[in-house]
Enzyme design. Structure first.
Site, PDB file in Angstrom:
ATOM      1  N   PRO A 138       0.794  -1.168  -0.043  1.00  0.00           N
ATOM      2  CA  PRO A 138      -0.075   0.012  -0.101  1.00  0.00           C
ATOM      3  C   PRO A 138       0.736   1.150  -0.062  1.00  0.00           C
ATOM      4  O   PRO A 138       0.216   2.296   0.070  1.00  0.00           O
ATOM      5  CB  PRO A 138      -0.842   0.085   1.574  1.00  0.00           C
ATOM      6  CG  PRO A 138       0.439  -0.762   2.161  1.00  0.00           C
ATOM      7  CD  PRO A 138       1.098  -1.602   1.307  1.00  0.00           C
ATOM      8  N   GLU A 139       1.949   1.148  -0.152  1.00  0.00           N
ATOM      9  CA  GLU A 139       2.976   2.470  -0.103  1.00  0.00           C
ATOM     10  C   GLU A 139       2.488   3.587  -0.895  1.00  0.00           C
ATOM     11  O   GLU A 139       2.645   4.675  -0.240  1.00  0.00           O
ATOM     12  CB  GLU A 139       4.564   1.945  -0.651  1.00  0.00           C
ATOM     13  CG  GLU A 139       5.045   1.053   0.621  1.00  0.00           C
ATOM     14  CD  GLU A 139       4.812  -0.475   0.437  1.00  0.00           C
ATOM     15  OE1 GLU A 139       5.481  -1.108   1.141  1.00  0.00           O
ATOM     16  OE2 GLU A 139       4.156  -0.697  -0.307  1.00  0.00           O
TER      17      GLU A 139
END
Length: 249
Positions: A138-139
């Site tokens: 999810p960066e």
């Protein structure tokens, strides 16, 4: 984090179950130290998480950009660019050793493998998923990028287009999809995860050590080598194996 040894199998356990094995820079330093301390008798490394999750990613304390806590994002922002990049390079070393030539690494994944947790699973050669496992990067949704070796290992496993889609959307990939796209080597019911990893470890230890390590090296090099280069590597490895066998090794 703790380690245990059973013959040629070294097990590395993330041991913060109350925090879903969330990682900090201290985790990455400890991982790098394990890699640096490997002896030649270790042939299989198992990476696992205690409790109901493999690793839910970064510890919340690391995200505070206003903090000067060692290793946090706030400290990285305040460092000169080259020094910040060198700091991240040291963090990456805690992941990259899991593809060391002398070992085969296995991630035993249950529950969440998010962000740094996903990248740790991807850093291993093989992944055994419990049926409840979910992997997610999810960066980008946090304004960041995967920086713990995850982009190269993900592209290697699933190809450019699917890796781009996974990283850009940050969506969760469940165990069934992970098996279908090549992320999961095996998917088993949760109670069978430990036994499945033990069985896979035993199978990896079955061939002679010289042939095993030479074969692993060939498969790894095949990912990036052109046909002539890989053919030459196979020839050289086979002649070396023949000489070793003739010499009783």
């Amino acid at each position: 984090m703790r380690t245990s040894r059973d013959g040629a199998v070294l097990t590395v356990t993330l041991d913060r179950p109350d925090q879903l094995n969330a990682q900090t820079p201290a985790t990455w330093s400890a991982l790098a130290e394990v890699g640096a301390s490997l002896d030649d008798d270790v042939r299989v490394v198992v990476v696992r998480g205690e409790g109901r999750a493999f690793s839910a990613g970064l510890d919340r304390s690391v995200f505070d950009t206003s903090s000067t806590t060692a290793g946090g994002l706030g400290e990285l922002v305040r460092l000169p660019v080259e020094e910040a990049q060198e700091r991240i390079r040291a963090y990456q070393a805690g992941f990259r050793w899991l593809r060391s030539p002398a070992i085969v690494s296995i991630a035993a994944v249950q529950g969440h493998a998010i962000g740094a947790g996903a990248q740790l699973a991807l850093a291993c050669d093989l992944r055994v998923f419990a049926e409840d496992a979910q992997l997610r990067l999810p960066e980008v949704s946090l304004g960041l990028v995967p920086d713990l070796t995850g982009t190269s290992t993900l592209v290697e496993l699933v190809g450019y287009s699917r890796a781009l889609e996974m990283c850009m959307t940050g969506r969760a990939v469940g165990a069934a999809e992970a098996r279908a796209i090549g992320l999961a080597t095996l998917v088993v019911p949760g109670p069978e995860l430990e036994d499945a990893v033990a069985d896979l470890s035993a199978a990896l230890l079955s061939p002679p050590v010289g042939a095993s390590r030479a074969t692993a090296a060939l498969v790894r090099s095949a990912v990036r080598s052109d046909f002539p280069t890989q053919d030459a590597a196979e020839r050289a490895a086979q002649v070396q194996r023949l000489h070793d066998l003739a010499g009783g090794r």
